[in-house]
Scaffold this motif. Sequence first.
Motif, short mmCIF file in Angstrom:
data_model
loop_
_atom_site.label_atom_id
_atom_site.label_comp_id
_atom_site.label_asym_id
_atom_site.label_seq_id
_atom_site.Cartn_x
_atom_site.Cartn_y
_atom_site.Cartn_z
N THR A 1 1.08 8.73 12.75
CA THR A 1 -0.33 9.09 12.52
C THR A 1 -0.81 8.53 11.18
O THR A 1 -1.93 8.01 11.08
CB THR A 1 -0.49 10.62 12.55
N VAL A 2 0.03 8.63 10.16
CA VAL A 2 -0.32 8.06 8.85
C VAL A 2 -0.53 6.56 8.98
O VAL A 2 -1.48 5.99 8.42
CB VAL A 2 0.78 8.36 7.81
N GLN A 3 0.33 5.90 9.75
CA GLN A 3 0.23 4.45 9.94
C GLN A 3 -1.10 4.05 10.58
O GLN A 3 -1.65 2.99 10.29
CB GLN A 3 1.41 3.97 10.78
N LYS A 4 -1.64 4.89 11.45
CA LYS A 4 -2.92 4.60 12.08
C LYS A 4 -4.07 4.68 11.07
O LYS A 4 -5.10 4.01 11.22
CB LYS A 4 -3.20 5.58 13.23
N GLN A 5 -3.86 5.48 10.04
CA GLN A 5 -4.89 5.66 9.02
C GLN A 5 -4.76 4.66 7.88
O GLN A 5 -5.75 4.18 7.33
CB GLN A 5 -4.83 7.09 8.47
N LYS A 6 -3.51 4.34 7.55
CA LYS A 6 -3.22 3.40 6.47
C LYS A 6 -2.12 2.46 6.95
O LYS A 6 -1.15 2.91 7.55
CB LYS A 6 -2.74 4.14 5.21
N ARG A 7 -2.26 1.20 6.65
CA ARG A 7 -1.27 0.22 7.10
C ARG A 7 -0.07 0.29 6.16
O ARG A 7 -0.02 -0.37 5.12
CB ARG A 7 -1.88 -1.18 7.07
N ILE A 8 0.96 1.10 6.51
CA ILE A 8 2.08 1.30 5.59
C ILE A 8 3.34 0.56 6.03
O ILE A 8 4.31 0.52 5.29
CB ILE A 8 2.38 2.80 5.40
N TYR A 9 3.34 -0.03 7.25
CA TYR A 9 4.48 -0.84 7.69
C TYR A 9 4.03 -1.80 8.78
O TYR A 9 2.90 -1.74 9.26
CB TYR A 9 5.64 0.04 8.17
N GLN A 10 4.96 -2.73 9.16
CA GLN A 10 4.62 -3.80 10.09
C GLN A 10 5.47 -3.82 11.36
O GLN A 10 5.17 -4.57 12.28
CB GLN A 10 4.81 -5.17 9.39
N LEU A 11 6.53 -3.02 11.42
CA LEU A 11 7.56 -3.25 12.43
C LEU A 11 7.71 -2.17 13.49
O LEU A 11 8.78 -1.61 13.66
CB LEU A 11 8.92 -3.44 11.74
N LEU B 1 0.83 -1.20 0.00
CA LEU B 1 0.00 0.00 0.00
C LEU B 1 0.86 1.25 0.00
O LEU B 1 0.57 2.23 -0.71
CB LEU B 1 -0.93 0.00 1.22
N PHE B 2 1.93 1.22 0.77
CA PHE B 2 2.83 2.37 0.82
C PHE B 2 3.47 2.62 -0.54
O PHE B 2 3.45 3.74 -1.06
CB PHE B 2 3.92 2.15 1.87
N TRP B 3 4.05 1.57 -1.12
CA TRP B 3 4.79 1.74 -2.36
C TRP B 3 3.88 2.04 -3.55
O TRP B 3 4.33 2.65 -4.54
CB TRP B 3 5.63 0.50 -2.66
N SER B 4 2.62 1.63 -3.46
CA SER B 4 1.70 1.89 -4.57
C SER B 4 1.09 3.29 -4.52
O SER B 4 0.47 3.74 -5.48
CB SER B 4 0.56 0.85 -4.56
N ASP B 5 1.27 3.97 -3.39
CA ASP B 5 0.76 5.33 -3.24
C ASP B 5 1.91 6.30 -3.53
O ASP B 5 2.84 6.46 -2.74
CB ASP B 5 0.24 5.53 -1.81
N SER B 6 1.84 6.96 -4.67
CA SER B 6 2.94 7.82 -5.11
C SER B 6 3.18 8.97 -4.13
O SER B 6 4.32 9.42 -3.95
CB SER B 6 2.66 8.38 -6.51
N ASN B 7 2.13 9.45 -3.49
CA ASN B 7 2.29 10.55 -2.53
C ASN B 7 3.09 10.10 -1.31
O ASN B 7 3.85 10.89 -0.73
CB ASN B 7 0.92 11.08 -2.09
#
Length: 359
Positions: free
Chosen positions: A264-274, A219-225
Amino acid sequence: MAFCNSPPSPPTQLPLGLLSILTLLSLSIHRPVTAVSVASTSIRLSIPRNPTPDVPIFREAPAFRNGNTCKTERIYIAMTLDSNYLRGTIAAVLSILQHSTCPENVEFHFLWSRFEPQVFFSIKSTFPYLKFKIYRFESNRVRGKISKSIRQALDQPLNYARIYLSDIIPAYVKRVIYLDSDLIAVDDISKFWEVDLEGKVLAAPEYCHANFTKYFTDLFWSDSNLAKAFEGRKPCYFNTGVMVVDVEKWREGKYTRKVEEWMTVQKQKRIYQLGSLPPFLLVLAGNIKAVDHRWNQHGLGGDNLEGKCRSLHPGPISLLHWSGKGKPWLRLDSRKPCTVDHLWAPYDLYRSYSHSLEE
């Protein structure tokens, strides 16, 4: 909340019980309001008369003294402190002192999430001459900011305390080494302390051969922003369990806020696991001072799921780090140690609870 410790006068050796009482009576507690202002208050504490099984008992370490070439410059080391990792912390402190040319110049700054009197007494009785202070890390600083990771230990608020170092430790600390509790130094820590930051806010070993993309979700890598966060940088993985931090630059650059923004971004979108590592990478990867890999022979605890045994990486070693699920004291106690765990064992000052009661 800060506990200040001053080493006792060496000629007189007080019994441990009396030493604990005198220490406690002279103890003052400081709650940091800012990095430069503290309010103090006195509280009454109960004296633990007997050890409890959940807090290990440790042998007293030798008194390490400075060599003839030592100057007066202090080396500041920050670590977290809690009963679950206390055995590792004790071993780490011993290893640092034992391999230091100027051990009396080393000052430890411990962060804990709650007041644990027996943890304090363990440090005090194991290292009577240690220069150290303890500060309360307020867990509500990260309440609502922590996202569930792949391992429960990574979700503990204290794991995020390193982000707030500049708000907690005293203003006179301009530079600090941050260390995890699951490591041992086998070289003089002053060599790491003296690294030239070259204007960077942080120094640590970099691992550019690692697959950096795996630290973030598709999800992180597919979001250009989101992915453009690394524009203009050549990001490499670094481990936040061993690093030198310019505290003033961290404070001036508002890096705590920058890391929190990614949480805060991580709480809204799952961009990492660690846990606490990825937001550090998002803010600083590709913009740190890289130091020799010898200062973090990491991954000795295996991966974050199974903690399987791993071998040492080739090359010289100054610091061994059991990052990952497997911890050397647990594997040694289970009588199923990995080969590398025997390198940690000589620094283990633990003695079993049952043995302590029999003495």
